[in-house]
Scaffold this active site. Sequence first.
Site, short mmCIF file in Angstrom:
data_model
loop_
_atom_site.label_atom_id
_atom_site.label_comp_id
_atom_site.label_asym_id
_atom_site.label_seq_id
_atom_site.Cartn_x
_atom_site.Cartn_y
_atom_site.Cartn_z
N HIS A 188 2.38 18.37 5.65
CA HIS A 188 1.39 17.62 6.42
C HIS A 188 1.19 18.21 7.80
CE1 HIS A 188 0.29 14.37 3.77
NE2 HIS A 188 1.47 14.58 3.24
N ARG A 295 -19.01 13.81 -5.34
CA ARG A 295 -18.99 14.28 -6.74
C ARG A 295 -17.84 13.57 -7.47
NH1 ARG A 295 -20.84 19.49 -4.24
NH2 ARG A 295 -22.57 20.24 -5.50
N GLU A 430 -33.05 17.12 -10.53
CA GLU A 430 -32.43 18.40 -10.88
C GLU A 430 -33.13 19.08 -12.04
OE1 GLU A 430 -27.83 18.15 -10.42
OE2 GLU A 430 -28.44 16.33 -11.46
N ASP A 454 -28.99 22.93 -9.71
CA ASP A 454 -29.46 22.79 -11.10
C ASP A 454 -30.97 22.91 -11.19
OD1 ASP A 454 -27.26 22.56 -12.85
OD2 ASP A 454 -26.79 20.61 -11.96
N CYS A 501 -29.18 17.57 -1.73
CA CYS A 501 -27.71 17.68 -1.70
C CYS A 501 -27.22 18.96 -2.36
CB CYS A 501 -27.04 16.45 -2.30
SG CYS A 501 -27.41 16.21 -4.03
C1 PEP Z 1 -26.99 20.41 -7.72
O1 PEP Z 1 -27.17 20.63 -8.92
O2 PEP Z 1 -27.65 20.95 -6.80
C2 PEP Z 1 -25.91 19.47 -7.30
C3 PEP Z 1 -25.80 19.08 -6.05
O3 PEP Z 1 -25.04 19.08 -8.24
P1 PEP Z 1 -23.85 20.02 -8.79
O4 PEP Z 1 -23.84 21.26 -7.98
O5 PEP Z 1 -22.62 19.22 -8.67
O6 PEP Z 1 -24.30 20.24 -10.21
MG MG Z 2 -26.25 19.37 -10.41
#
Ligand code: PEP
Ligand code: MG
Length: 550
Positions: A188, A295, A430, A454, A501
């Site tokens: 730690h 996630r 996505e 994605d 994201c």
């Molecule tokens: C994405 O697909 O951009 C996303 C944020 O999800 P992951 O990368 O976890 O598939």
């Molecule tokens: Mg994704």
Amino acid sequence: MVIYSGKAVFGGIAIGKISLYKKGEAQVKRTKVDDVEAEVARYHAAKEVAIEQLGALYDKAVKEVGEASAEIFEVHQMMLDDDDYVESVENIIRTQEVNAEFAVATTGDNFQKMFSEMDDEYFRGRAADMKDISERVVNVLLGNGDGGIKSDEQVIIVADDLAPSETVQMDKDKILSFVTVHGSANSHTAILAKTMNIPAMIGTDIPLTDDIDGKMAVVDGFEGKIYVDPDEDTLAAKKKIYLEEQEKKALLEMLKGKDNVTLDGQHINLYANIGNTKDLALVLKNDAGGIGLFRSEFIYLGSEDYPTEDEQFAIYKTVAENMAGKKVIIRTLDIGADKQADYFKLPAEENPALGLRAIRICLTRPEVFKTQLRAILRASAYGKIAIMFPMIISVDEVKEIKDIVKGVESELDAEGIAYDKDIELGIMIETPAAVMVADELAEEVDFFSVGTNDLTQYTLAIDRQNQSLDRFYDSHHPAILRMLKMIVDAAHRHNAWAGICGELGSDLSLTREFLAMGFDELSVSPGRILPLRKIVLETNVKEYIAEKNS
Ligand code: PEP
Ligand code: MG
């Protein structure tokens, strides 16, 4: 000049005098006592004081370095109450008719030895904690203070090992670096050093002799070296790197606490992506306005079997509480494709990226989905949680999901369990299909968050896992950029908000473009928040658009 090497646990350059840190080792004498029960009572009273001290340290650490890093003090509190430990102390007092100090110190030594000989690396790392908690109780028994170091100038702390309670008690403003002879990278102390943003080295071959105390030194946390009495050339070279680093840090630090608003008054939320509760300290340290992507599948990936509702609830609650009212967007499990958990027993597929993954698993196995939804909804009573569903392709899917959510909410109502009745529901965009029906989807949800990783894969028909195709994987492809604009416009037409994201959200060369498109949020890895904020603060969106169109 003498150079010593070690293992760097956090980068950076520190230049200053060495302060040799010696533990204020308590002198424990063995004395006979007549009234052993009174001595046992004295031990218990001291243990309670130590537990109180640790509670205060926990509160201090939460404020300074976040809950995740502060947890060690709760662990210490538990260790002090451990039955085996307590019984050992009592036993030594009663059978040997000796003083509590001696019994605690002996127990501490025995437990430390036992832990240090264990096969498991984690337990070996806890050996120092055993000694630490025992010394704390001994100090209480001896009437010593709570420890801490005294130094008027900024120093490089060189020590044999540092217990977490020692590092956290130190006045951070006075510490340039930690250099220890012992300690593990998993300890730690190492974690705290990282969170405190101080260059640190462990396993260093430096002698702990009095003559190094007060000597000038340079710690290079990038290469894992400490230069004692550096020569002029070394000092000048390291000073140069130091100044460059300081400049970068200072500029970004100054942005903490600032609103993410452009020169012409456009606001954008800058949130962080996380995979587990350990990332929370970084989220807080980098001043993220919320969590835009948790996630949650990492909870499943880290388990041997389906994580239970209570296990998940505890994690989501911790995140919600740590974020103290700031938004936490939990993405429901995105298992499948590259994220496989054996116990799901998913069928082997020719094209896993186009197969049974994410929301498709949830809709095929509603019991797994409902367990997660119950856990998230229960945790929503402890903060500001939103739920996000991955890999959406149709409005029907979203309607089916919303029916399942309603069903779970009715169950909770019937059981009298609290949850946030206004919880926001959103989807990830996505797939090209979702982009094309974005208007209809936006009518159904509160927000969109674009998963550009994605979306790029499915739009360009390029496997994101296939490195040999990297030169074709162009996330700046005009098709992607046009889709992003379509997505944000569709959301706004239906009073929904839109964010990104995926990794593209932290592409600083596109930040102005995203602002111009009208994105409401960018969710990125914690370390990217301040660099992004810098660009936001320097941008005039209207001027940028005018320039582009001229
Ligand atoms: C994405 O697909 O951009 C996303 C944020 O999800 P992951 O990368 O976890 O598939
Ligand atoms: Mg994704």
